[in-house]
Design a protein around this motif. Structure first.
Motif, short mmCIF file in Angstrom:
data_model
loop_
_atom_site.label_atom_id
_atom_site.label_comp_id
_atom_site.label_asym_id
_atom_site.label_seq_id
_atom_site.Cartn_x
_atom_site.Cartn_y
_atom_site.Cartn_z
N VAL A 198 34.09 -42.52 -29.99
CA VAL A 198 32.80 -42.38 -29.29
C VAL A 198 32.41 -40.91 -29.28
O VAL A 198 33.19 -40.06 -28.86
N GLN A 199 31.19 -40.63 -29.77
CA GLN A 199 30.64 -39.27 -29.73
C GLN A 199 29.51 -39.23 -28.72
O GLN A 199 28.59 -40.05 -28.78
N VAL A 200 29.59 -38.30 -27.78
CA VAL A 200 28.58 -38.15 -26.73
C VAL A 200 27.92 -36.79 -26.92
O VAL A 200 28.61 -35.76 -26.94
N SER A 201 26.59 -36.75 -27.09
CA SER A 201 25.88 -35.49 -27.25
C SER A 201 24.69 -35.46 -26.31
O SER A 201 24.20 -36.49 -25.86
N ALA A 202 24.24 -34.22 -26.02
CA ALA A 202 23.11 -34.03 -25.10
C ALA A 202 22.03 -33.22 -25.80
O ALA A 202 21.87 -32.03 -25.55
N PRO A 203 21.25 -33.84 -26.71
CA PRO A 203 20.25 -33.08 -27.47
C PRO A 203 19.04 -32.67 -26.64
O PRO A 203 18.41 -31.68 -26.94
N GLY A 204 18.70 -33.44 -25.59
CA GLY A 204 17.47 -33.17 -24.87
C GLY A 204 17.65 -32.63 -23.47
O GLY A 204 16.68 -32.41 -22.77
N GLY A 205 18.86 -32.43 -23.02
CA GLY A 205 19.08 -31.97 -21.65
C GLY A 205 20.57 -31.99 -21.34
O GLY A 205 21.39 -32.22 -22.22
N ARG A 206 20.91 -31.75 -20.09
CA ARG A 206 22.32 -31.73 -19.71
C ARG A 206 22.64 -32.92 -18.81
O ARG A 206 21.75 -33.48 -18.16
N LEU A 224 28.04 -31.72 -19.51
CA LEU A 224 27.75 -31.53 -20.92
C LEU A 224 26.40 -30.84 -21.01
O LEU A 224 25.36 -31.41 -20.64
N LYS A 225 26.38 -29.59 -21.48
CA LYS A 225 25.15 -28.82 -21.53
C LYS A 225 24.27 -29.26 -22.71
O LYS A 225 24.72 -29.91 -23.62
N LYS A 226 23.00 -28.86 -22.65
CA LYS A 226 22.04 -29.21 -23.70
C LYS A 226 22.53 -28.68 -25.04
O LYS A 226 22.89 -27.51 -25.18
N GLY A 227 22.53 -29.54 -26.06
CA GLY A 227 22.98 -29.16 -27.39
C GLY A 227 24.47 -29.34 -27.64
O GLY A 227 24.91 -29.27 -28.78
N GLU A 228 25.26 -29.60 -26.59
CA GLU A 228 26.69 -29.78 -26.75
C GLU A 228 27.02 -31.24 -27.07
O GLU A 228 26.21 -32.14 -26.82
N SER A 229 28.22 -31.48 -27.60
CA SER A 229 28.68 -32.83 -27.88
C SER A 229 30.19 -32.90 -27.69
O SER A 229 30.89 -31.90 -27.81
N LYS A 230 30.67 -34.11 -27.38
CA LYS A 230 32.09 -34.38 -27.23
C LYS A 230 32.42 -35.66 -27.98
O LYS A 230 31.63 -36.60 -28.02
N THR A 231 33.60 -35.70 -28.60
CA THR A 231 34.06 -36.89 -29.31
C THR A 231 35.37 -37.36 -28.70
O THR A 231 36.29 -36.56 -28.51
N PHE A 232 35.45 -38.65 -28.37
CA PHE A 232 36.64 -39.23 -27.75
C PHE A 232 37.16 -40.36 -28.63
O PHE A 232 36.37 -41.09 -29.25
N GLN A 233 38.49 -40.54 -28.64
CA GLN A 233 39.09 -41.57 -29.49
C GLN A 233 40.27 -42.21 -28.76
O GLN A 233 41.02 -41.53 -28.05
N ASP A 234 40.42 -43.52 -28.92
CA ASP A 234 41.51 -44.25 -28.28
C ASP A 234 41.87 -45.43 -29.16
O ASP A 234 41.10 -45.84 -30.04
N ASN A 235 43.07 -45.99 -28.91
CA ASN A 235 43.52 -47.12 -29.72
C ASN A 235 42.75 -48.39 -29.45
O ASN A 235 42.67 -49.27 -30.31
N SER A 236 42.18 -48.55 -28.24
CA SER A 236 41.53 -49.82 -27.93
C SER A 236 40.24 -49.70 -27.15
O SER A 236 39.32 -50.48 -27.36
N ALA A 247 19.46 -38.36 -20.96
CA ALA A 247 19.65 -37.13 -21.73
C ALA A 247 20.74 -37.27 -22.78
O ALA A 247 21.01 -36.33 -23.52
N ILE A 248 21.39 -38.44 -22.87
CA ILE A 248 22.56 -38.61 -23.71
C ILE A 248 22.23 -39.42 -24.96
O ILE A 248 21.44 -40.36 -24.93
N GLN A 249 22.87 -39.04 -26.08
CA GLN A 249 22.81 -39.80 -27.33
C GLN A 249 24.23 -40.19 -27.72
O GLN A 249 25.14 -39.36 -27.70
N LEU A 250 24.44 -41.48 -28.02
CA LEU A 250 25.78 -42.00 -28.28
C LEU A 250 25.92 -42.47 -29.72
O LEU A 250 25.01 -43.09 -30.28
N TYR A 251 27.09 -42.18 -30.31
CA TYR A 251 27.51 -42.75 -31.58
C TYR A 251 28.85 -43.43 -31.36
O TYR A 251 29.81 -42.79 -30.90
N VAL A 252 28.94 -44.72 -31.65
CA VAL A 252 30.17 -45.47 -31.44
C VAL A 252 30.65 -46.00 -32.79
O VAL A 252 29.92 -46.71 -33.49
#
Length: 279
Positions: A198-206, A224-236, A247-252
């Motif tokens: 899961v990637q979490v980014s904040a392109p439009g705000g915090r 998570l500040k504007k323009g920053e992103s975090k990626t998380f990974q787990d087995n399940s 303000a959040i954009q998600l990629y799963v």
């Protein structure tokens, strides 16, 4: 005996004169009782904590963590009990000095914050570093081997050089070093199928976010500040809480989540290996 678990135990408010306006909390409570719903049922349906539902119905909005989140909770509870949220929001704004400016999401979840656990070693980065080291060693060895062959050929050529002429050494150009690969967010496009990424980014705000793995271990808890992103990974499974989902954009698992979250809305989401599909 749990509070609010039986709608029959609650009595409707007495009739009020036309000049008296029903408060926001009373309007929500009356609608809930009329719909035959308990506080527990409303909390389960809206994911608003039971304590906050009780506080709002008592016109106490302090536990909401700010006017922005109070308005979001009022809107969510009104829809759950089949009320039009617009008049309630307008009444709340009139009683609290108008539409509030956005406030940081962190105070809302102070009760849920825990000290992040110490993270383990980053094995992915270690593997990349090891591969780079091996490639560099092989390249260095090949380069040194080439220097030895060139030296031998120069000695042989020097033995047959015509007297009176000095053999000029052939200039050698060093082989450019291979660039070190850099980690990039584009790597999520090749997310492993046996994990959930899961990637979490904040392109439009915090926005304040919280991420936990399937064991409930905290992966990240902060702003998570504007323009920053975090990626998380787990087995399940990855569990998320978004303080300002708008303000959040998600990629799963390499695919963009197209949910249109409202600004200021609080969302609790769960994603697994079979997604994208909100849990």
């Amino acid at each position: 005996m749990s509070i609010g678990n039986s709608p029959e135990d609650e009595r409707p408010f007495p009739d009020m004169s036309e000049e008296t306006h029903t408060s926001v909390g009373r309007a929500l409570q009356q609608a809930r009782i009329a719909a035959g719903l308990t506080v527990d049922a409303v909390s389960s349906a809206t994911r608003v904590r039971i304590a906050i539902v009780h506080a709002i119905e008592a016109d106490d909005f302090a536990p909401c963590g700010g006017d922005v989140y109070a308005r979001g909770h009022i809107r969510t509870l009104a829809r759950a009990v089949h009320l039009d949220p617009a008049p309630l929001i307008a009444r709340f704004d009139a009683e609290h000095g108008g539409r509030p400016a956005p406030t940081p999401a962190a105070p809302l979840f102070e009760a849920e914050r825990i000290r992040p656990e110490r993270r383990g070693p980053n094995w992915t980065a270690a593997m990349v570093a090891a591969i780079v080291a091996v490639v560099g060693f092989v390249g260095f060895t090949a380069f040194k081997g080439g220097d030895g062959n060139d030296a031998k050929s120069q000695v042989a050529e020097g033995a047959t050089t015509t007297p009176g002429k000095t053999a000029s050494p052939t200039p050698k150009k060093g082989k450019p070093a291979d660039p070190t690969p850099e980690a990039s967010d584009s790597a999520i496009a090749a997310a492993p199928q046996d994990k959930v990424t899961v990637q979490v980014s904040a392109p439009g705000g915090r926005s304040w976010i919280s991420a936990k793995d399937h064991n409930g271990r905290m992966l990240f808890d902060g702003l998570l500040k504007k323009g920053e992103s975090k990626t998380f990974q787990d087995n399940s499974k990855i569990n998320l809480i978004l303080g300002d989902a708008g303000a959040i954009q998600l990629y799963v698992n390499g695919k963009k989540i197209e949910d249109n979250f409202r600004p200021g809305a609080v969302e609790r989401l769960t994603y697994t290996k079979g997604d994208p599909e909100a849990g």
